[in-house]
Design a protein around this motif. Structure first.
Motif, PDB file in Angstrom:
ATOM      1  N   GLU A   1      -1.479   1.682   9.465  1.00 51.10           N
ATOM      2  CA  GLU A   1      -2.768   2.334   9.741  1.00 51.10           C
ATOM      3  C   GLU A   1      -2.702   3.714   9.132  1.00 51.10           C
ATOM      4  N   TRP A   2      -3.802   4.191   8.600  1.00 48.44           N
ATOM      5  CA  TRP A   2      -3.772   5.430   7.812  1.00 48.44           C
ATOM      6  C   TRP A   2      -3.331   6.624   8.638  1.00 48.44           C
ATOM      7  N   GLY A   3      -3.809   6.751   9.861  1.00 47.87           N
ATOM      8  CA  GLY A   3      -3.401   7.874  10.698  1.00 47.87           C
ATOM      9  C   GLY A   3      -1.925   7.823  11.049  1.00 47.87           C
ATOM     10  N   MET A   4      -1.414   6.627  11.324  1.00 43.80           N
ATOM     11  CA  MET A   4       0.007   6.485  11.627  1.00 43.80           C
ATOM     12  C   MET A   4       0.857   6.776  10.392  1.00 43.80           C
ATOM     13  N   MET A   5       0.379   6.353   9.221  1.00 44.44           N
ATOM     14  CA  MET A   5       1.091   6.670   7.979  1.00 44.44           C
ATOM     15  C   MET A   5       1.167   8.176   7.765  1.00 44.44           C
ATOM     16  N   LEU A   6       0.081   8.871   8.095  1.00 45.53           N
ATOM     17  CA  LEU A   6       0.083  10.329   7.975  1.00 45.53           C
ATOM     18  C   LEU A   6       1.063  10.957   8.958  1.00 45.53           C
ATOM     19  N   GLY A   7       1.147  10.381  10.164  1.00 48.37           N
ATOM     20  CA  GLY A   7       2.100  10.882  11.145  1.00 48.37           C
ATOM     21  C   GLY A   7       3.539  10.671  10.728  1.00 48.37           C
ATOM     22  N   GLU A   8       3.827   9.540  10.098  1.00 46.64           N
ATOM     23  CA  GLU A   8       5.183   9.297   9.614  1.00 46.64           C
ATOM     24  C   GLU A   8       5.527  10.216   8.446  1.00 46.64           C
TER      25      GLU A   8
ATOM     26  N   TRP B   1      -3.998 -10.974  -0.538  1.00 44.91           N
ATOM     27  CA  TRP B   1      -3.980 -11.546  -1.884  1.00 44.91           C
ATOM     28  C   TRP B   1      -3.785 -10.501  -2.975  1.00 44.91           C
ATOM     29  N   ILE B   2      -4.199  -9.260  -2.717  1.00 47.54           N
ATOM     30  CA  ILE B   2      -4.116  -8.251  -3.773  1.00 47.54           C
ATOM     31  C   ILE B   2      -3.019  -7.221  -3.540  1.00 47.54           C
ATOM     32  N   ALA B   3      -2.477  -7.152  -2.335  1.00 46.76           N
ATOM     33  CA  ALA B   3      -1.389  -6.197  -2.076  1.00 46.76           C
ATOM     34  C   ALA B   3      -0.147  -6.609  -2.848  1.00 46.76           C
ATOM     35  N   PRO B   4       0.500  -5.690  -3.545  1.00 47.76           N
ATOM     36  CA  PRO B   4       1.661  -6.066  -4.367  1.00 47.76           C
ATOM     37  C   PRO B   4       2.901  -6.423  -3.563  1.00 47.76           C
ATOM     38  N   CYS B   5       3.014  -5.909  -2.332  1.00 48.21           N
ATOM     39  CA  CYS B   5       4.225  -6.128  -1.534  1.00 48.21           C
ATOM     40  C   CYS B   5       3.848  -6.386  -0.078  1.00 48.21           C
ATOM     41  N   ASP B   6       4.842  -6.815   0.670  1.00 50.56           N
ATOM     42  CA  ASP B   6       4.686  -6.940   2.115  1.00 50.56           C
ATOM     43  C   ASP B   6       4.657  -5.537   2.716  1.00 50.56           C
ATOM     44  N   PRO B   7       3.619  -5.190   3.489  1.00 52.20           N
ATOM     45  CA  PRO B   7       3.517  -3.811   3.985  1.00 52.20           C
ATOM     46  C   PRO B   7       4.572  -3.442   5.022  1.00 52.20           C
ATOM     47  N   THR B   8       5.238  -4.430   5.590  1.00 51.80           N
ATOM     48  CA  THR B   8       6.256  -4.136   6.604  1.00 51.80           C
ATOM     49  C   THR B   8       7.677  -4.392   6.112  1.00 51.80           C
ATOM     50  N   ALA B   9       7.816  -4.816   4.858  1.00 51.07           N
ATOM     51  CA  ALA B   9       9.143  -5.116   4.317  1.00 51.07           C
ATOM     52  C   ALA B   9       9.909  -3.821   4.061  1.00 51.07           C
ATOM     53  N   ILE B  10      11.116  -3.724   4.608  1.00 56.72           N
ATOM     54  CA  ILE B  10      11.964  -2.539   4.460  1.00 56.72           C
ATOM     55  C   ILE B  10      12.956  -2.753   3.314  1.00 56.72           C
TER      56      ILE B  10
ATOM     57  N   SER C   1       0.424  -1.025  -0.623  1.00 58.84           N
ATOM     58  CA  SER C   1       0.240  -2.196   0.241  1.00 58.84           C
ATOM     59  C   SER C   1      -0.114  -1.775   1.665  1.00 58.84           C
ATOM     60  N   ARG C   2       0.532  -0.727   2.142  1.00 59.00           N
ATOM     61  CA  ARG C   2       0.235  -0.262   3.494  1.00 59.00           C
ATOM     62  C   ARG C   2      -1.164   0.356   3.573  1.00 59.00           C
ATOM     63  N   LEU C   3      -1.621   0.992   2.491  1.00 62.65           N
ATOM     64  CA  LEU C   3      -2.983   1.512   2.475  1.00 62.65           C
ATOM     65  C   LEU C   3      -4.011   0.383   2.547  1.00 62.65           C
ATOM     66  N   LEU C   4      -3.774  -0.674   1.775  1.00 67.04           N
ATOM     67  CA  LEU C   4      -4.710  -1.790   1.768  1.00 67.04           C
ATOM     68  C   LEU C   4      -4.760  -2.475   3.137  1.00 67.04           C
ATOM     69  N   TYR C   5      -3.601  -2.736   3.717  1.00 67.57           N
ATOM     70  CA  TYR C   5      -3.574  -3.353   5.042  1.00 67.57           C
ATOM     71  C   TYR C   5      -4.054  -2.381   6.117  1.00 67.57           C
ATOM     72  N   GLY C   6      -3.790  -1.092   5.921  1.00 70.81           N
ATOM     73  CA  GLY C   6      -4.220  -0.105   6.903  1.00 70.81           C
ATOM     74  C   GLY C   6      -5.723   0.050   6.982  1.00 70.81           C
ATOM     75  N   ALA C   7      -6.434  -0.295   5.904  1.00 71.10           N
ATOM     76  CA  ALA C   7      -7.891  -0.244   5.938  1.00 71.10           C
ATOM     77  C   ALA C   7      -8.450  -1.195   6.984  1.00 71.10           C
ATOM     78  N   ARG C   8      -7.727  -2.269   7.270  1.00 74.96           N
ATOM     79  CA  ARG C   8      -8.190  -3.207   8.299  1.00 74.96           C
ATOM     80  C   ARG C   8      -8.280  -2.533   9.655  1.00 74.96           C
TER      81      ARG C   8
ATOM     82  N   GLN D   1       0.484   0.966  16.798  1.00 74.31           N
ATOM     83  CA  GLN D   1       1.919   1.086  16.969  1.00 74.31           C
ATOM     84  C   GLN D   1       2.659   0.407  15.816  1.00 74.31           C
ATOM     85  N   PRO D   2       3.807   0.965  15.420  1.00 72.62           N
ATOM     86  CA  PRO D   2       4.594   0.369  14.332  1.00 72.62           C
ATOM     87  C   PRO D   2       4.974  -1.074  14.687  1.00 72.62           C
ATOM     88  N   PRO D   3       5.134  -1.922  13.673  1.00 70.57           N
ATOM     89  CA  PRO D   3       5.087  -1.628  12.225  1.00 70.57           C
ATOM     90  C   PRO D   3       3.709  -1.854  11.594  1.00 70.57           C
TER      91      PRO D   3
END
Length: 279
Positions: free
Chosen positions: A225-232, A32-41, A67-74, A220-222
């Motif tokens: 997750e915070w650690g995966m975001m750091l790896g990318e 509800w609060i994420a501005p975008c779809d976290p997997t939208a390219i 958006s990816r940070l907010l979803y990655g907290a899950r 695994q993508p897409p």
């Protein structure tokens, strides 16, 4: 009441608790609060800078970082808490049984703990994940297998301290069974120590889950997750070093918040410290 009063007076502890609650709410309310779809390219927004449309910019695929940070907290926070809950339940149950029953039961459980603790925890986790394959559920199982013996041994020590109390002896003489004594007497007494241990260790679980995702063994993508975001972000850190700051700072601040909150809980539960503060 004295515990809550002491905890409320600790500004650092309350600030850490507030940050953890905000991180949890951010993950829960992400749809509800994420501005975008976290997997939208969006190739047009590749490495976009901070703007009103993208507050933290975009990554190498044009995905919104906030958006990816907010979803990655899950994944990062949610599965860390799940891991600690399952670890405490398993280790706590076995530790309390060993401390209360003693004898052969205690010897068998403690020898099993000795065998499990003879392996370095990081090596065991990597070995289990390597055998089961990448995946967050496998990381959770590996962390539980590596950490429950430590909790069983610690909680067994706490249980033995309380099992010598008179009311425990009276309960045994009165004919109450082991489940009743554990549930009504030992668990409430040991809950404080268990909460402190679990809170202090949650930070290390967050780092472990993030590290394995960073190596490609966790989420695994897409899925964000915070650690995966750091790896990318590490692949482009020479050209765009700012890409590593949002997930890196999020992991650092969340792990530090749990560590500092654990210290605050320990101090609030320490009667000698409370007495000195009142004096």
């Amino acid at each position: 009441m004295t515990f809550w009063k002491s905890l409320k007076e600790d500004r650092a502890g309350m600030a850490c608790l507030a940050f953890i609650v905000l991180a949890a709410l951010g993950g829960l309310l992400a749809p509800w609060i994420a501005p975008c779809d976290p997997t939208a390219i969006d190739a047009r927004s590749k490495f976009a800078a901070m703007s009103w449309a993208h507050w933290l910019g975009c990554d190498y695929l044009g995905r919104d970082i906030l958006s990816r940070l907010l979803y990655g907290a899950r994944a990062t926070l949610g599965f860390s808490l799940l891991t600690m809950a399952l670890t405490v339940c398993l280790g706590g149950a076995l530790g309390m049984l060993a401390g209360l029953l003693q004898g052969r039961t205690e010897a068998c459980i403690m020898r099993l703990c000795d065998v499990m603790m003879s392996f370095p925890s990081e090596v065991m986790i990597l070995a289990i994940v390597g055998m089961l394959g990448p995946g967050l559920e496998h990381v959770v199982l590996a962390c539980i297998a590596a950490k429950w013996p430590w909790y069983a041994r610690m909680i067994r020590t706490v249980t033995r301290q309380y099992s010598a109390m008179n009311y425990i002896s009276f309960a045994k003489v009165a004919g109450y069974g082991t489940p009743y004594i554990l549930r009504r007497h030992l668990l409430p007494c040991a809950s404080g120590e268990i909460a402190v241990l679990a809170t202090l260790d949650t930070g290390s679980v967050i780092l472990m889950i993030s590290a394995l995702s960073f190596l490609g063994l966790g989420v695994q993508p897409p899925t964000p997750e915070w650690g995966m975001m750091l790896g990318e972000a590490k692949d482009v850190m020479l050209l765009y070093p700012g890409q590593m700051l949002p997930p890196g700072l999020a992991i650092l601040m969340l792990a530090a918040a749990f560590n500092m909150l654990g210290d605050s809980l320990r101090d609030a539960m320490d009667p000698w410290r409370r007495q000195g503060a009142e004096d």
